[in-house]
Design an enzyme around this catalytic site. Structure first.
Site, short mmCIF file in Angstrom:
data_model
loop_
_atom_site.label_atom_id
_atom_site.label_comp_id
_atom_site.label_asym_id
_atom_site.label_seq_id
_atom_site.Cartn_x
_atom_site.Cartn_y
_atom_site.Cartn_z
N PHE A 93 34.08 39.35 49.58
CA PHE A 93 34.26 40.54 49.52
C PHE A 93 34.51 40.90 47.86
CE2 PHE A 93 36.96 44.40 49.15
CZ PHE A 93 36.36 44.97 49.96
N ASP A 142 36.68 36.19 40.94
CA ASP A 142 37.21 37.46 41.29
C ASP A 142 38.66 37.21 41.81
OD1 ASP A 142 37.81 39.65 42.57
OD2 ASP A 142 36.07 40.05 43.75
N LYS A 172 44.20 45.26 41.85
CA LYS A 172 45.33 45.43 42.59
C LYS A 172 46.75 44.96 42.17
CE LYS A 172 42.91 44.76 46.93
NZ LYS A 172 41.59 43.82 47.21
C1 LIG Z 1 40.27 44.56 47.03
C2 LIG Z 1 39.30 43.62 46.53
C3 LIG Z 1 38.23 44.13 45.68
C4 LIG Z 1 38.02 45.41 45.64
O1 LIG Z 1 38.87 46.33 44.86
P1 LIG Z 1 39.22 47.81 45.05
O2 LIG Z 1 40.15 48.16 44.07
O3 LIG Z 1 39.20 48.17 46.67
O4 LIG Z 1 37.90 48.31 44.78
C5 LIG Z 1 37.34 43.38 44.93
N1 LIG Z 1 37.47 41.95 45.32
C6 LIG Z 1 38.32 41.20 45.94
C7 LIG Z 1 38.70 39.92 45.87
C8 LIG Z 1 39.26 42.07 46.76
O5 LIG Z 1 40.32 41.57 47.61
#
Ligand SMILES: *Cc1c(COP(=O)(O)O)cnc(C)c1O
Length: 423
Positions: A155, A240, A269
């Protein structure tokens, strides 16, 4: 504030009736969320209050965006002070806060340069652009041939390019056509990475622990082995850490567990201290040199208000030992949850305050557990339909954890041998 833990709330039979706020949202909002039926009104630390004054323990932290807890006074203070002084300038001009923010990002990641953004997906896109341009300009991949390897179950956000390489059919369905240049391999399998790397591979993009994929912890040594393979084949390793970073797993970055320093890291986040969307792509000089003026940008990226808040969020994280707390309290949470015995539980796993309970999918949906926890005053969220995710603010106290675990135990006792109930 009442600091006693709630005790013996009525079990889950009746969820709150539809409030006017929920009805209005359903009438006027796009229907892209299946929101739990609770209207939150006030937050403080790990606790949230709904419109009826009922208190909940936040075991979700807005998908780890609120790791510092709700309304952290120092971060709110930084926000208010900077908002009154100067909030948005655009990158057409310099401001006094951005340089300190960039330097801090380099220091905490051990990397060289940062490019700020306003949300996870935006900074993942930045990383993809950097990796492709690095592939073409520095590695020497023929024009428009750069390939990026990603993992099944990933994700990385919701843009067209990103959902294009998702393995989740619903994220893609109807949204194509998608950009080419991505290749998917199984997560947790370094041999698969070795086989997938070719002459046109620019980068490997990976979550050190898959979050939305279901708190999937790869085998020990996986990330270190991937880093070795990437180095050997001149492929960028991009982690990520939008959800796993900022102390969530008990280290500042989850890749530190394996002493891996990637070529690029994506943060988001919790970087915004639970107050603002702030994200960044942080990378080596080698990668970041590909950007020249006009290549890439963002109107709000790096604005002084976001920089002030993110600086405060980083300071608070270290000053208040939140990373160590995540490691300690997370180990406690995992150990306590592992004592919950039920035929409905397939596995309890996690690292730091990033823990998931995988349920037996034939017997019940994770959402059944989430709904019952909500009725008992605990906010959690299912992911992937089979995993109940617990990612509380890193400031959570031990007695709150203990209380929550007993509620989880009660819910599984209540569910007995399981049920499959319609959503
Ligand atoms: C939440 C998340 C995203 C996306 O972030 P947004 O601020 O919702 O665009 C990307 N990568 C990971 C691992 C995430 O948990």
């Amino acid at each position: 504030m009442d600091t006693r833990l709630p005790s013996g709330n009525a079990p889950a039979r009746c969820l709150p009736s539809l409030s006017p706020a929920i009805a209005r949202e359903r009438r006027y909002g796009a229907r892209n969320y299946d929101t739990l039926p609770v209207v939150l009104k006030h937050g403080d630390g790990c606790w949230l209050w709904d419109e009826h004054g009922r208190r909940y323990l936040d075991m979700m932290s807005a998908y780890s965006a609120v790791s510092h807890g709700h309304a952290h006074p120092r971060i709110v203070g930084a926000l208010v002070e900077q908002a009154q002084r100067l909030a948005v300038t655009s990158r057409a001009f310099h401001n006094e806060l951005l340089p300190a923010f960039l330097q801090r990002l380099a220091e905490v990641t051990g990397l060289d340069r940062a490019l700020p953004g306003n949300g996870g997906a935006e900074s993942v896109e930045t990383a993809l652009k950097a990796a492709r341009k690095w592939g073409h300009r520095i590695k020497g991949i023929p024009a428009d041939r750069a390939e990026i390897i990603v993992c099944a179950g990933n994700f990385h956000g919701r843009s067209i390019a990103i959902v294009g390489f998702s393995s989740e059919p619903q994220y893609r369905d109807g949204f194509g056509p998608f950009p080419p240049g991505f290749r998917q391999i199984p997560f947790g399998d370094a041999d698969a990475l070795a086989r997938a790397i070719g002459p046109n591979t620019a980068a490997f993009l990976v979550e050190p622990i898959q979050g939305e994929g279901g708190i999937v912890v790869p085998p020990a040594g996986y990330l270190a082995q991937c880093a070795r393979l990437c180095r050997e084949h001149n492929v960028l390793l991009i982690c990520d850490e939008i959800q796993t970073g900022m102390g969530r797993t008990g280290r500042f970055l989850a890749c530190e567990h394996e002493n891996v320093r990637p070529d690029g890291v994506i943060l988001g986040k919790a970087l915004g201290g639970g107050l603002l969307p702030v994200s960044a792509f942080v990378a080596t000089d080698d990668v970041m040199q590909v950007f020249t003026p006009g290549d890439h940008g963002s109107t709000f990226g790096g604005n002084p208000l976001a920089a002030a808040v993110a600086l405060a969020s980083l300071d608070v994280l270290f000053d208040e030992r939140m990373i160590e707390r995540s490691a300690e309290q997370g180990a406690h949470l995992l150990a306590r949850l592992s004592t919950v015995k039920s035929p409905l539980i397939r596995e309890v796993r996690g690292r730091g305050l990033f823990v998931g309970i995988e349920v037996e999918r034939e017997r019940l949906a994770a959402r059944d557990v989430v709904d019952r926890l909500l009725a008992r005053g605990i906010l959690s969220k299912d992911t992937h339909g089979t995993v109940v995710r617990f990612a509380p603010p890193l400031v959570i106290e031990r007695d709150a954890i203990d209380w929550a675990v007993e509620e989880v135990r009660a819910v599984f006792a209540e569910l007995g041998g399981g049920l499959r109930c319609a959503a």
